[in-house]
Design a protein around this motif. Structure first.
Motif, mmCIF file in Angstrom:
data_model
loop_
_atom_site.group_PDB
_atom_site.id
_atom_site.type_symbol
_atom_site.label_atom_id
_atom_site.label_comp_id
_atom_site.label_asym_id
_atom_site.label_seq_id
_atom_site.Cartn_x
_atom_site.Cartn_y
_atom_site.Cartn_z
ATOM 1 N N ALA A 1 -0.972 -25.338 -91.305
ATOM 2 C CA ALA A 1 -0.507 -26.213 -90.213
ATOM 3 C C ALA A 1 0.108 -27.703 -90.941
ATOM 4 O O ALA A 1 -0.247 -28.032 -92.025
ATOM 5 C CB ALA A 1 -1.742 -26.825 -89.397
ATOM 6 N N ASP A 2 1.023 -28.324 -90.092
ATOM 7 C CA ASP A 2 1.691 -29.500 -90.717
ATOM 8 C C ASP A 2 0.956 -30.554 -89.756
ATOM 9 O O ASP A 2 1.523 -30.974 -88.611
ATOM 10 C CB ASP A 2 3.109 -29.290 -90.280
ATOM 11 C CG ASP A 2 3.884 -30.788 -90.526
ATOM 12 O OD1 ASP A 2 3.243 -31.538 -90.879
ATOM 13 O OD2 ASP A 2 5.058 -30.733 -89.754
ATOM 14 N N VAL A 3 0.012 -31.110 -90.261
ATOM 15 C CA VAL A 3 -0.849 -32.116 -89.775
ATOM 16 C C VAL A 3 -0.966 -33.248 -90.484
ATOM 17 O O VAL A 3 -1.861 -34.141 -90.739
ATOM 18 C CB VAL A 3 -2.137 -31.553 -89.126
ATOM 19 C CG1 VAL A 3 -2.071 -30.803 -88.091
ATOM 20 C CG2 VAL A 3 -2.702 -30.807 -90.439
ATOM 21 N N TYR A 4 0.119 -33.917 -90.788
ATOM 22 C CA TYR A 4 0.449 -35.121 -91.634
ATOM 23 C C TYR A 4 0.929 -36.138 -91.328
ATOM 24 O O TYR A 4 1.772 -37.176 -91.606
ATOM 25 C CB TYR A 4 1.246 -34.717 -92.901
ATOM 26 C CG TYR A 4 0.572 -33.412 -93.910
ATOM 27 C CD1 TYR A 4 -0.509 -33.571 -94.798
ATOM 28 C CD2 TYR A 4 1.204 -32.331 -93.544
ATOM 29 C CE1 TYR A 4 -0.962 -32.498 -95.066
ATOM 30 C CE2 TYR A 4 0.524 -31.107 -94.376
ATOM 31 C CZ TYR A 4 -0.551 -31.211 -95.096
ATOM 32 O OH TYR A 4 -1.116 -30.106 -95.716
ATOM 33 N N SER A 5 0.803 -36.539 -89.810
ATOM 34 C CA SER A 5 1.028 -37.593 -89.115
ATOM 35 C C SER A 5 -0.159 -38.220 -88.767
ATOM 36 O O SER A 5 -1.225 -37.700 -88.489
ATOM 37 C CB SER A 5 2.110 -37.309 -87.989
ATOM 38 O OG SER A 5 1.374 -36.673 -87.018
ATOM 39 N N GLU A 6 -0.008 -39.822 -88.374
ATOM 40 C CA GLU A 6 -1.131 -40.432 -88.116
ATOM 41 C C GLU A 6 -1.886 -39.953 -86.756
ATOM 42 O O GLU A 6 -2.858 -39.795 -86.288
ATOM 43 C CB GLU A 6 -0.815 -42.109 -87.673
ATOM 44 C CG GLU A 6 -0.598 -42.657 -89.204
ATOM 45 C CD GLU A 6 -0.586 -44.264 -89.281
ATOM 46 O OE1 GLU A 6 -0.889 -44.577 -88.129
ATOM 47 O OE2 GLU A 6 -0.525 -44.731 -90.161
ATOM 48 N N GLU A 7 -0.698 -39.562 -86.010
ATOM 49 C CA GLU A 7 -0.945 -39.010 -84.516
ATOM 50 C C GLU A 7 -1.890 -37.853 -84.535
ATOM 51 O O GLU A 7 -3.095 -37.800 -83.780
ATOM 52 C CB GLU A 7 0.172 -38.811 -83.760
ATOM 53 C CG GLU A 7 0.005 -38.349 -82.292
ATOM 54 C CD GLU A 7 1.245 -37.857 -81.734
ATOM 55 O OE1 GLU A 7 1.253 -37.306 -80.363
ATOM 56 O OE2 GLU A 7 2.316 -38.151 -82.264
ATOM 57 N N SER A 8 -1.337 -36.760 -85.195
ATOM 58 C CA SER A 8 -2.180 -35.844 -85.320
ATOM 59 C C SER A 8 -3.471 -35.803 -86.212
ATOM 60 O O SER A 8 -4.593 -35.159 -85.685
ATOM 61 C CB SER A 8 -1.296 -34.488 -86.103
ATOM 62 O OG SER A 8 -1.220 -35.002 -87.425
#
Length: 851
Positions: free
Chosen positions: A515-522
């Motif tokens: 998964a691409d979960v490299y944002s502050e939101e995620s």
């Protein structure tokens, strides 16, 4: 009245008749078995020597019992091997065809003696069974002559005939477990299983403990999550792997049939007499306490005499090296045969690391009984606990959590990681249904279901016993989660989704997706999912099988891959364009995740799987600092101590690699472990890899056998638990080469393990770990017991104005304890005399003065 000669002879005849046996031993021979009947029991004895069934005279029906011999191969290689010890061959008497020879050695009206002989791949065995009409005991003896090196032999009783209400004596308790996780009591002793519904029971009495180590016992049924009932008892030999082939070993035990009072009475006659007053139990209520928790425990005393008895009881807590505190000092009066439990309490404020809770009973200054147990106090529980991994493929039924937590507490593990339980490790950590399926990478191997209640039971029981429970998280979404969130997945250059593993179970496909979960939101959303899961289940922490560095290959643990590490997001943008500073991004996201979770659960502990190999210090220094700040670190890449290509296949090379990597993370307060660890239990290799791991500052992460079984790892776990401060305090840093020297033997491993830490008022401590090595340097092989090393000289370099003030050796046997050592301050050195080294020791030198 005058009695005539005829009347006299008649009276003598009647008297003699009344004194003759009222019952005659009956033996009938069938095609496959002997049927034996005495005044006390009926028994079916197969012509293989296996006791197939026993019916005590008091019982309403026979018990289907299989009592047979099991012979276990050593499994360790005589020469160095590039693989771990293989699973041993086990030969089981009950699975044999008819033996070559059997006969009735003796048969009278009151007794019979049967003998059996057989040969299998591992040994030649003989068995003798003796029964008497007037005794509820069956004498059974074996002589086993190994054809190869054995690990152990044991006599096992297996039965599906006992009801779920059956109890074990002494004690009258139900000891539920899974097969292989039995409870063990040291020999001599007895164990008796009684089924009240059938009014009968069977057991073993080991009154001749030569070559016998323990009796083991367990039962399982609905309380343990199994549909059928099963009961097992065994009498286990000492470890045999050092006997070699050809040396016979003899075992003798007694099988008793009847009621608990029969077994207790016979055991009292046959077993060695106990002291008048004994300390039956010393038990803290918890294995690991939080610093603000009050300490509670129990001391049980027993009067083994028929007279009233009185004793002086002193209960102490010992911490650090030998700092003692009395928490109870009172006179206790016990009625004849009485067992009394005395509660104790103490304050844990200011305590950290491992402690001994001990009880001493005495009369007139003379010791009459003693006992001890261990507990720890820690805010960061990875400082004191060893992680154990439980997998839902085999640990998923309500009821199993009882013996899991018991075994971990008995072995001083302290932490259980429940591996990959979640419906989805990113999007669904709070299952909506009571029964759910985990959808993680393990489902490439199996398919299973879990209940929410099972997890809640496990966590609740663990907390009650002071065992911490962590769950698993990874950067993998389940396949359903990925299909529902395609914009957050990783893709290849040509737009294909990155699937990590895939398996069809029937018509259903199980897979996980990077998964691409490299944002502050995620990351915030992910942290809130973890909080919600902790709300539901009560987790103490999480172990990440993943990392936050974005520019990694699809397998997040493959950190040093040299080919392309580029992946693409949903819009087709590459990692090179997305993440200009992956180290800074990773550190910021991890810190954000931890702060978010800790804002609600301050004691929630972060653990992770990582590979350092030195290069990571340069490549990702910011992330490494955040990742290793007061966390648990799994050195999975250091498990392969058989590898020549990695250079880890000798004691020295593996130790140096462990220490070097530990020092990288220790400066930030991390606590490393190495796993999944396994080897042949009870052997020199397993002992040494445990001693080496602990001396390196590394916790064991892996298998452990029941306490008092052939796996004696619990002794070393107790050692590392009690003296955890001197193994795991991050304040201990590696000393420079030349600061310490050890002379007296070249078969002592010590060079990797020289540490120092600063104390208050300019004082410091230096520790030198000594490990006694066998003749060979290679790890993966069979080793003889190392000879005791004597007259060892340890020298520690002193700074200007410094003097050594105290030296102690911390030792593991027969239980964790310290002994004072002689030393001298001379020519800028502390010269320390170590009289002998049996297995391992920590030399602790207190140093004061200096500039």
């Amino acid at each position: 009245m005058k009695i005539g000669r005829g009347m006299f002879l008649f009276c003598i005849f009647i008297f003699a008749l009344s004194c003759s046996p009222v019952f005659t031993l009956e033996v009938s021979e069938g095609t496959d078995a002997f049927q034996i009947k005495t005044k006390n029991f009926e028994m079916s004895l197969a012509k293989t020597g296996v006791i197939n069934s026993i019916k005590p005279a008091s019982a309403t029906k026979p018990f289907d019992t299989v009592i047979s011999l099991n012979t276990v191969e050593c499994g360790e290689q005589n020469q160095y091997s590039k693989t771990f010890a293989r699973s041993p061959v086990i030969e089981v008497q009950r699975k044999l065809s008819a033996p070559a020879k059997y006969n009735i050695r003796e048969k009278t009206e009151t007794s019979a003696v049967f003998s059996f002989e057989w040969e299998d791949r591992l040994a030649k065995s003989t068995q003798v069974i003796s029964v008497r009409d007037d005794s509820p005991l069956i004498d059974v003896s074996y002589t086993v002559t190994p054809k190869t090196r054995l690990a152990e032999v044991y006599v096992q009783l297996r039965s599906n005939g006992f009801g779920p209400s059956a109890l074990f004596y002494p004690g009258g308790k139900r000891y539920g477990a899974n097969e292989g996780w039995e409870y063990h009591s040291l020999a001599p002793g007895y164990i008796f299983a009684y089924d009240p519904s059938l009014k009968g029971g069977i057991g073993f009495i080991v009154d001749r403990p030569e070559n016998l180590r323990s009796v083991g016992y367990l039962q399982r049924g609905k309380p343990e999550g199994f549909s059928g009932s099963f009961l097992s008892m065994g009498a286990y030999s000492r470890v045999l792997r050092w006997d070699g082939a050809g040396r016979p070993v003899s075992l003798s035990l007694k099988v008793v049939a009847g009621k608990p009072e029969d077994a207790a009475s016979l055991a009292k006659k046959l077993l060695p007499a106990k002291e008048v007053i004994t300390v039956e139990k010393v038990m803290p209520s918890k294995l690991i306490y939080w610093p603000d928790e009050e300490g509670e425990g129990t001391v049980a005393l027993k009067n083994n005499s028929a007279e009233k008895a009185e004793t002086d009881l002193i209960v102490q807590i010992t911490g650090k090296i030998d700092e003692k505190e009395d928490i109870l000092n009172e006179k206790v009066v016990l009625a004849p045969g009485e067992e009394k439990e005395i509660p104790v309490k103490w304050n844990n404020k200011g305590r950290e690391y491992g402690y001994e809770l001990s009880a001493q009973a005495s009369k007139g200054g003379k010791a009459s009984g003693a006992g001890r147990e261990y507990f720890a106090v820690a805010e960061q529980f990875t400082k004191v606990g060893h992680p154990y991994v439980a997998n839902p493929g085999w640990m998923n039924r309500e009821g199993q959590e009882g013996y899991l937590i018991h075994n971990l507490r008995e072995n001083y593990n302290g932490i259980v990681e429940y591996y990959c339980w979640m419906p989805d490790e990113i999007y669904d950590m709070t299952p909506d249904t009571e029964v759910f399926e985990p959808r993680t990478e393990s489902q490439n191997a199996y398919r299973t279901t879990i209940t929410r209640q099972f997890i809640k039971n496990m966590v609740s029981l663990a907390k009650k016993n002071g065992v911490r429970v962590v769950t698993l998280a990874s950067g993998f979404a389940s396949l359903p989660g990925a299909m529902q969130n395609p914009e957050e997945m990783k893709y290849t250059r040509d737009g294909q989704i990155y699937i990590w593993g895939s398996k069809l179970h029937g018509k259903d496909r199980f897979a996980v997706v990077s998964a691409d979960v490299y944002s502050e939101e995620s990351v915030r959303r992910w942290a809130q999912e973890m909080i919600a899961s902790t709300d539901m289940f009560g987790w103490d922490g999480v172990r990440w099988d993943w990392n936050f560095v974005p520019a990694f290959p699809p397998d997040p643990l493959d950190v040093m891959r040299k080919d392309e590490v580029v992946w693409y997001n949903f819009e087709g943008v590459s990692t090179n364009e997305l993440f200009k500073n992956p180290d800074q991004i990773a550190a910021r996201l991890l810190k954000l995740w931890r702060e978010e979770v800790n804002s609600k659960y301050p004691r929630f502990e972060y653990m992770t799987n990582a590979g350092y190999r030195y290069k990571l210090e340069d490549a990702f220094p910011k992330y490494l600092a955040e990742q290793s700040t007061k966390s648990g670190i799994l050195f999975e890449f250091l498990l392969n101590y058989t590898s020549e290509s990695q250079g880890l296949h000798t004691w020295d090379r593996w130790a140096n690699e462990l220490v070097d990597n530990t020092q990288v993370v220790r400066k930030n307060g991390a606590q490393p472990s190495v796993g999944w660890m396994s080897y042949a239990p009870g052997g020199i290799t397993q002992r040494l890899i445990q001693f080496i791991a602990f001396a390196s500052g590394v916790h064991w992460n892996g298998k452990i056998g029941p306490k008092n079984s052939i796996d004696d790892g619990w002794k070393r776990f107790a050692y590392s638990f009690r003296f955890s401060e001197y193994f795991y305090d991050p304040g201990f840093r590696k000393l420079s080469a030349g600061d310490v020297t050890v002379e007296g033997s070249d078969r002592i491993l010590w060079k990797p393990f020289t540490y120092g830490r600063a104390l208050e008022n300019g004082k410091k401590e230096v520790t030198v770990h000594l490990i006694n090595l066998p003749k060979s340097d290679y790890i993966s092989m069979y080793h003889e017991i190392p000879e005791i090393k004597r007259n060892i000289k340890v020298s520690i370099k002193l700074g200007e104005g410094e003097k050594c003030t105290e030296v102690n050796a911390l030792l593991p046997e027969p239980y964790p304890h310290k002994t004072e050592l002689k030393f001298r301050n001379e020519s800028g050195l502390a010269a320390i005399d170590v009289p002998e080294l049996t297995d391992a020791a920590i030399i602790v030198a207190g140093i004061g003065g200096g500039k």
